[in-house]
Design an enzyme around this catalytic site. Structure first.
Site, mmCIF file in Angstrom:
data_model
loop_
_atom_site.group_PDB
_atom_site.id
_atom_site.type_symbol
_atom_site.label_atom_id
_atom_site.label_comp_id
_atom_site.label_asym_id
_atom_site.label_seq_id
_atom_site.Cartn_x
_atom_site.Cartn_y
_atom_site.Cartn_z
ATOM 1 C CG ASP A 53 -71.158 -9.387 10.699
ATOM 2 O OD1 ASP A 53 -70.368 -9.308 9.743
ATOM 3 O OD2 ASP A 53 -71.301 -8.480 11.543
ATOM 4 C CB SER A 54 -70.521 -11.012 5.049
ATOM 5 O OG SER A 54 -69.681 -12.116 5.288
ATOM 6 C CG ASP A 92 -67.870 -11.135 12.078
ATOM 7 O OD1 ASP A 92 -66.957 -10.537 12.678
ATOM 8 O OD2 ASP A 92 -68.040 -11.067 10.853
ATOM 9 C CE LYS A 122 -64.348 -10.264 11.207
ATOM 10 N NZ LYS A 122 -65.226 -9.057 11.172
ATOM 11 C CD GLU A 124 -68.005 -4.960 12.055
ATOM 12 O OE1 GLU A 124 -68.577 -3.858 12.141
ATOM 13 O OE2 GLU A 124 -68.276 -5.810 11.185
ATOM 14 C CD GLU A 191 -64.677 -4.379 5.534
ATOM 15 O OE1 GLU A 191 -64.799 -5.019 6.602
ATOM 16 O OE2 GLU A 191 -65.572 -4.346 4.664
HETATM 17 O O1 KIV Z 1 -68.391 -10.477 7.785
HETATM 18 C C1 KIV Z 1 -67.429 -10.521 7.003
HETATM 19 O O2 KIV Z 1 -67.433 -11.220 5.981
HETATM 20 C C2 KIV Z 1 -66.258 -9.691 7.334
HETATM 21 C C3 KIV Z 1 -65.170 -9.605 6.309
HETATM 22 C C4 KIV Z 1 -65.595 -8.743 5.187
HETATM 23 C C5 KIV Z 1 -63.890 -9.177 6.899
HETATM 24 O O3 KIV Z 1 -66.194 -9.125 8.372
#
Ligand code: KIV
Length: 273
Positions: A53-54, A92, A122, A124, A191
């Site tokens: 989600d980056s 994510d 994924k 969090e 992280e």
């Molecule tokens: O969204 C992302 O890129 C991440 C990584 C920094 C692990 O969660």
């Protein structure tokens, strides 16, 4: 032929990652959000691609990861899936699609799996999202956990500093790591936590850990592709090793193109019909 190109092309699965941990072979993971970059990573034999989600920051220009939607994530994940054959692709679950209600969490995960064809999701968090994780895993969807600095909670933390430096938070992280393993997560992102803690957690788990700013005592590493290639340069945490200065190269190429157009050097006779 480079070393990377000689690596065998068989599909990386969650079981392969487990075997890599057992053999002590490190896992290399990078983010990708689009077809062209994912195709290059596939060719380079990356083990795992994270459709992170980056993308909210890197692709859409938001300040945090919070605004990106489920539809956006599915669009990015489907683009990546059209490009790759070897890496495991993890997507994510975006903010607000799994925290409140485990049924909604399952339907978000199902949409990602059905509409993008990705291999895993994924999420969090630890004990607080256990019900959602359990429901998703029960439906046969592999889940990667994510502890330590969890950017979706930035407004709770207030800052992106190193997490779990005080004993109480470190103990919660140790406990959450065990909870996620017992719930059936196939791997865990750690992280921005102290290297000593990441090493200890890694040794205490059977599932692989993948670190970002968590030192070398983990089972693998992940970086954001645009950061490690030097396309994005505003972000320079200590853990980020830059492998290229692509921003400068792109600026140079574009400047040359502009000059060629203005001076009528481009196109020449061989570049026309
Ligand atoms: O969204 C992302 O890129 C991440 C990584 C920094 C692990 O969660």
């Amino acid at each position: 032929m480079s070393t990377a190109n000689r690596v065998n092309k068989s599909k990386v699965t969650t079981h392969v990652l487990q075997e890599m941990k057992l053999k002590g072979e490190k896992i290399a993971m990078l983010t990708a959000y689009d077809f062209s970059m994912a195709k290059i990573l596939d060719q380079a034999n990356i083990d795992v691609i994270l459709v992170g989600d980056s993308a909210s920051n890197v692709m859409a220009g938001h300040k945090t990861t919070l605004p990106i939607t489920l539809n956006d994530m599915i669009y990015h994940a489907a683009s990546v899936m059209r490009a790759v054959s070897r890496p495991l692709v993890v997507v994510d679950l975006p903010f607000g699609t799994y925290q409140g209600n485990s049924k909604e969490a399952l339907s978000s995960a199902i949409r990602i799996m059905k509409e993008s064809g990705a291999n895993a999701v994924k999420m969090e968090g630890g004990h607080e999202i256990l019900e959602s994780i359990t429901r998703i895993i029960s439906a046969g969807i592999p889940v990667m956990g994510h502890l330590g600095l969890t950017p979706q909670s930035i407004h709770k933390f207030g800052t992106y500093v190193v997490r779990a430096t005080v004993e109480e938070e470190a103990n919660q992280l140790r406990e959450d790591a065990k909870i996620l393993e017992q719930a059936g997560c196939f791997a865990l992102i750690l992280e921005k936590i102290p290297a000593v803690l990441a090493h200890e957690v890694t040794a205490s788990l059977k599932i692989p850990t993948i670190g970002i700013g968590a030192g070398s005592g983990v089972d693998g590493q992940v970086l954001v592709l645009h950061d490690m290639l030097g396309i994005t340069q505003e972000f320079s945490p200590r853990f980020l090793r830059r492998y290229h200065n692509l921003k400068e190269e792109i600026l140079g190429a574009v400047a040359t193109y502009i000059n060629d157009v203005k001076t009528m050097d481009f196109p020449n006779e061989r570049e026309q019909y």
